[in-house]
Write an enzyme that holds these catalytic residues in place. Structure first.
Site, short mmCIF file in Angstrom:
data_model
loop_
_atom_site.label_atom_id
_atom_site.label_comp_id
_atom_site.label_asym_id
_atom_site.label_seq_id
_atom_site.Cartn_x
_atom_site.Cartn_y
_atom_site.Cartn_z
CG ASP A 1 1.28 7.14 11.80
OD1 ASP A 1 1.51 8.37 11.74
OD2 ASP A 1 1.31 6.40 10.81
CB SER B 1 3.45 3.81 8.63
OG SER B 1 2.34 4.53 9.06
CG HIS B 2 0.63 1.36 11.11
ND1 HIS B 2 0.78 1.75 9.81
CD2 HIS B 2 0.15 0.10 11.08
CE1 HIS B 2 0.38 0.78 9.01
NE2 HIS B 2 0.00 -0.24 9.75
CB THR C 1 -0.93 0.02 1.23
OG1 THR C 1 -1.49 -1.29 1.40
CG2 THR C 1 -2.05 1.00 1.06
CD GLU D 1 -6.31 5.64 3.39
OE1 GLU D 1 -6.53 4.59 2.78
OE2 GLU D 1 -5.17 5.96 3.78
CD GLU D 2 -9.97 1.76 7.53
OE1 GLU D 2 -9.97 1.45 8.73
OE2 GLU D 2 -9.05 1.52 6.75
CE LYS E 1 -2.09 7.51 6.52
NZ LYS E 1 -1.57 6.75 5.36
CG ASP F 1 1.07 8.91 7.56
OD1 ASP F 1 1.02 8.31 8.65
OD2 ASP F 1 1.34 8.35 6.47
NE ARG F 2 -1.88 4.73 9.65
CZ ARG F 2 -2.27 3.49 9.59
NH1 ARG F 2 -2.99 2.97 10.56
NH2 ARG F 2 -1.95 2.72 8.56
CG ASP G 1 4.47 7.68 8.61
OD1 ASP G 1 3.60 7.26 9.40
OD2 ASP G 1 4.31 7.70 7.37
C1 VG1 Z 1 -3.00 0.56 5.85
C2 VG1 Z 1 -4.30 1.29 5.97
C3 VG1 Z 1 -4.44 2.28 4.83
C4 VG1 Z 1 -3.24 3.22 4.83
C5 VG1 Z 1 -1.96 2.41 4.78
C6 VG1 Z 1 -0.73 3.27 4.91
O1 VG1 Z 1 -2.95 -0.16 4.65
O2 VG1 Z 1 -5.38 0.39 5.96
O3 VG1 Z 1 -5.64 2.98 4.97
O4 VG1 Z 1 -3.29 4.07 3.71
O5 VG1 Z 1 -1.92 1.49 5.86
O6 VG1 Z 1 -0.79 4.05 6.07
P1 VG1 Z 1 -3.28 -1.74 4.55
O7 VG1 Z 1 -3.00 -2.12 3.14
O8 VG1 Z 1 -2.40 -2.40 5.56
O9 VG1 Z 1 -4.71 -1.86 4.93
V1 VG1 Z 1 0.61 4.52 6.86
O10 VG1 Z 1 0.21 5.54 8.05
O11 VG1 Z 1 1.02 2.97 7.40
O12 VG1 Z 1 1.64 5.01 5.70
CO CO Z 2 1.74 6.44 8.84
#
Ligand code: VG1
Ligand code: CO
Length: 542
Positions: free
Chosen positions: A276, A112-113, A17, A362-363, A375, A280-281, A278
Site C-alpha cells: 500500500d 497509507s492506503h 486508528t 490484521e484482516e 506491519k 505496511d500492507r 506506506d
Molecule cells: C484500517 C484497517 C486497520 C489498519 C488501519 C491502518 O483502519 O481496518 O486494520 O490497522 O487501517 O492501516 P480502520 O479504522 O479504517 O478500519 V494503514 O496501512 O492505513 O496505516
Molecule cells: Co498502510
C-alpha cells in the site's frame, strides 16, 4: 533563531486508528500542521538532544511538511533528525530506523492506503522509541493538547536539500539525510534465506509485485530485483508518484484489480503481491488463488519456522479482533498463546515487547513480526517466497494443504464508505442497545449464540480499551462484526466483517460471497444497513 507563533486550537483534530488523517487543504490551513506537530511534541517528555526519525510515503505535501517538521524539531530541542532521502521512508523502514538508531521516536507522514494529491489525503502519525505507533495514553494526550494549544515553536533556516545524502545543520540541530532502503534491506537479509529465494527465482519461478506507485517501489527494486534476481519488469508501478497515478494505493481486490486479473489469467506468474501507500500492507495472490489476509496470517504462522529468522518457532500469535479465527487454530496446534486485540497495530506493541507473540496480523492486509513494531508488506512477501522456496509447492497447494489440515475459514469484509456520520453512529447505537437480548434469536437460518461489544484488556500493562466493535457469534462457528473506521476522511465508513468456518473438505470449494450469504443476510436483518446508510450495496468488498 527560534520563533514562538500564536495560534488558536483546532477543535476537530481527533486522531483515528493511525494518527491524524485529513484532506491536504485542511493540513494547508495556516498553523494547522504546526498545531498538530507541536501538540505531539508538547505531549512528550525528555527528548532534549535526542534523535527523531522523519519520513513519509512520498505523497503530495510530504516534502513541505518535512521542512516544517525539521524546523519545529530544532526549535523544540531535538538534537538530531534522521530523514529518508527524498523524504521517503516506508512505515516498516521508519520503525526499523527508530529501533536501530535508538531514536526517541519518529514522525511518519502518510495516509497509507488513502488516495494522494492536492485535494486528496495526508496524514501524520507519531511512533515511540520501540518503533511502534504511539499507544492510546500518548494519542489521548496529543488530542487533549490540540484542544488548548495556543502557540508553536519554529526555527528559521532554509529548506534542507532532501535529495542529497549527507549531514546538515539547521537551528542548532543535526540533520542527516539517509538512504531509506539500505538498513531495511539488510534487516530482511537476516530474517530470510535469500540464497534459497534466489535459487527459486533463477529456476524460473515468476513473480508480479505491484508497488501501486507508492513507497515500496524503491524497496522492491533493491530487494526483489537487485538482491534476489527478479526481472525488473515484474515490479509494476515501481515509481512513487505524489498522487499514486490517481489510484488508491490500497492492495485489495478492488484497487489492485489489475494484479488480480493477471493472477487469474492463463498468463499468470507463480506469485503475485502488492503493497500500500506506506508499505505496511500486503496482498498475496497465487496463480488462480487469492489468499485472504486472515488466511495469509494463519499460513505464515504455520510455516514461519521454515525461514531462518523464525527457525526456533513462535512465542505466540496475535490478531486484531475482526481478523478471522484461522490463526487461532494454528496457535492451538503449535501450543502457543493467541491474542485478540482491537484494530490498529499499536495494540500489538506491548505484546511484542513482552515477548508474548512473534507474528501479528490484521484482516486489512497487514502482517508483521517482532522484527519491527509495524506491519510490514515486503516482509510478508519475502516470508511467503521463503516458504515457497523451501516447500517447493505452489501457493495453491500450500493453501489447499492448510485447509485440509485446519479447515477453511470463509471471510469477507463489506465497507460502506463516506456515509453520513450521524446515521452511522445511530446504526451502531441501535445495535448496541439490543446486544443483551440477542442470544438465542434466530436470524434466517442462523441462531445467535452470543453478542457483545469488544473490550480489550491489555495483558501487559492492564489498560482497558472499550467499544472496539460489535461481535455477533452464531451457533456453528460463524461470526459477524460491525465497526466504524478510524482512518476515513469523508463522513463515516461502516465496516462489516463476516466469517464462517468449514471443516468439511467437500464444502470448502464454494465462492466466498455465496458461502457467506446467510451471514451477509443476518447483517442486514440485524442492523438495517440499507435504512441507515441509504445504500443498497457496499462500496468495497474484500
Ligand atoms: C484500517 C484497517 C486497520 C489498519 C488501519 C491502518 O483502519 O481496518 O486494520 O490497522 O487501517 O492501516 P480502520 O479504522 O479504517 O478500519 V494503514 O496501512 O492505513 O496505516
Ligand atoms: Co498502510
Amino acid at each position: 533563531m527560534t520563533r514562538t507563533v500564536s495560534i488558536s486550537p483546532f477543535k476537530d483534530q481527533k486522531p483515528g486508528t493511525s494518527g491524524l488523517r485529513k484532506k491536504v487543504p485542511v493540513f494547508q490551513a495556516p498553523g494547522y500542521t504546526e498545531a498538530f506537530i507541536q501538540s505531539i511534541f508538547d505531549s512528550l517528555e525528555g527528548f532534549e538532544g535526542k534523535t527523531l526519525v522523519i519520513g513519509g510515503d512520498g505523497r503530495f505535501y510530504n516534502r513541505d511538511v518535512i521542512q516544517t517538521a525539521l524546523r519545529m524539531a530544532a526549535a523544540n530541542g531535538f538534537g538530531r533528525v534522521l530523514v529518508g532521502q527524498g523524504g521517503i521512508l516506508s512505515t516498516p523502514a521508519a520503525s526499523h530506523m527508530i529501533r536501530k538508531y535508538k531514536a526517541f521516536g519518529g514522525l511518519i507522514l502518510s495516509a497509507s492506503h488513502n488516495p494522494g494529491g492536492p485535494t486528496e489525503d495526508f496524514g501524520i502519525k507519531y511512533n515511540i522509541s520501540n518503533g511502534g505507533p504511539a499507544p492510546e495514553t500518548i494519542t489521548d494526550a496529543i488530542y487533549a493538547r490540540t484542544q488548548v494549544i495556543d502557540r508553536y515553536l519554529i526555527a528559521d533556516f532554509a529548506d534542507v536539500d532532501l535529495d542529497a545524502l549527507g549531514t546538515f545543520e539547521g537551528g542548532g540541530m543535526t540533520i542527516e539525510v539517509v538512504d531509506p532502503v539500505a538498513d531495511y534491506a539488510a534487516l530482511m537479509e537476516t530474517l530470510f534465506d535469500f540464497d534459497a529465494i534466489r535459487a527459486l527465482v533463477a529456476g524460473g519461478f515468476r513473480i508480479a509485485f505491484d508497488a501501486m506507485h507508492a513507497v515500496t517501489g524503491p524497496y522492491a527494486r533493491e530487494i526483489l530485483v537487485r538482491r534476489l534476481g527478479v526481472d525488473p519488469a515484474a515490479v509494476l508501478n515501481a515509481t512513487p508518484l505524489e498522487d499514486f497515478g490517481g489510484h488508491h494505493p490500497d492492495p485489495n481486490l478492488v484497487h489492485a484489480k489489475q494484479l488480480y486479473d493477471l493472477m487469474m489469467s492463463p498468463e499468470a506468474p507463480d506469485f503475485g503481491a502488492a503493497s500500500d501507500g506506506d508499505g505496511d500492507r500486503n496482498l498475496i495472490i497465487g496463480r488462480g488463488v487469492f489468499v485472504t489476509p486472515s488466511d495469509s496470517l494463519a499460513m505464515l504462522a504455520a510455516n514461519a519456522h521454515l525461514a531462518p529468522g523464525y527457525k526456533d518457532g513462535l512465542k505466540g500469535i496475535a490478531r486484531s479482533m475482526p481478523t478471522s479465527g484461522a490463526a487461532d487454530r494454528v496457535a492451538a496446534k503449535l501450543g502457543v498463546e493467541m491474542h485478540e486485540t482491537p484494530t490498529g497495530w499499536k495494540f500489538f506493541g506491548n505484546l511484542l515487547d513482552a515477548s508474548r507473540c512473534t507474528i501479528c496480523g490484521e484482516e486489512s492486509a497487514g502482517t508483521g513480526s517482532d522484527h519491527v513494531r509495524e506491519k510490514d508488506g515486503l516482509w510478508a512477501v519475502l516470508l511467503w517466497l521463503n516458504i515457497l522456496a523451501v516447500r517447493k509447492q505452489s501457493v495453491m497447494e500450500i493453501v489447499e494443504d492448510h485447509w485440509a489440515e485446519y479447515g477453511r475459514t470463509y471471510y469477507s469484509r463489506h465497507d460502506f464508505e463516506a456515509i453520513d456520520t450521524d446515521q452511522a453512529n445511530q446504526l451502531i447505537s441501535a445495535l448496541e442497545g439490543k446486544l443483551d437480548s440477542l442470544a438465542g434469536h434466530q436470524v434466517g437460518s442462523l441462531t445467535i449464540e452470543k453478542a457483545d461489544s469488544f473490550t480489550y484488556h491489555d495483558p501487559v500493562d492492564g489498560s482497558v480499551s472499550r467499544n472496539q466493535g460489535i461481535r455477533i457469534f452464531f451457533e456453528g462457528g460463524s461470526r459477524l462484526v460491525f465497526r466504524l473506521s478510524g482512518t476515513g476522511t469523508s463522513g463515516a465508513t461502516l465496516r462489516i466483517y463476516m466469517e464462517r468456518h468449514e471443516h468439511d473438505p467437500a464444502r470448502q470449494g464454494e465462492e466466498t460471497q455465496a458461502a457467506l450469504a446467510p451471514v451477509i443476510e443476518a447483517a442486514e436483518a440485524l442492523a438495517g444497513i440499507r435504512k441507515w446508510t441509504g445504500r443498497d450495496a457496499p462500496t468495497v468488498i474484500t
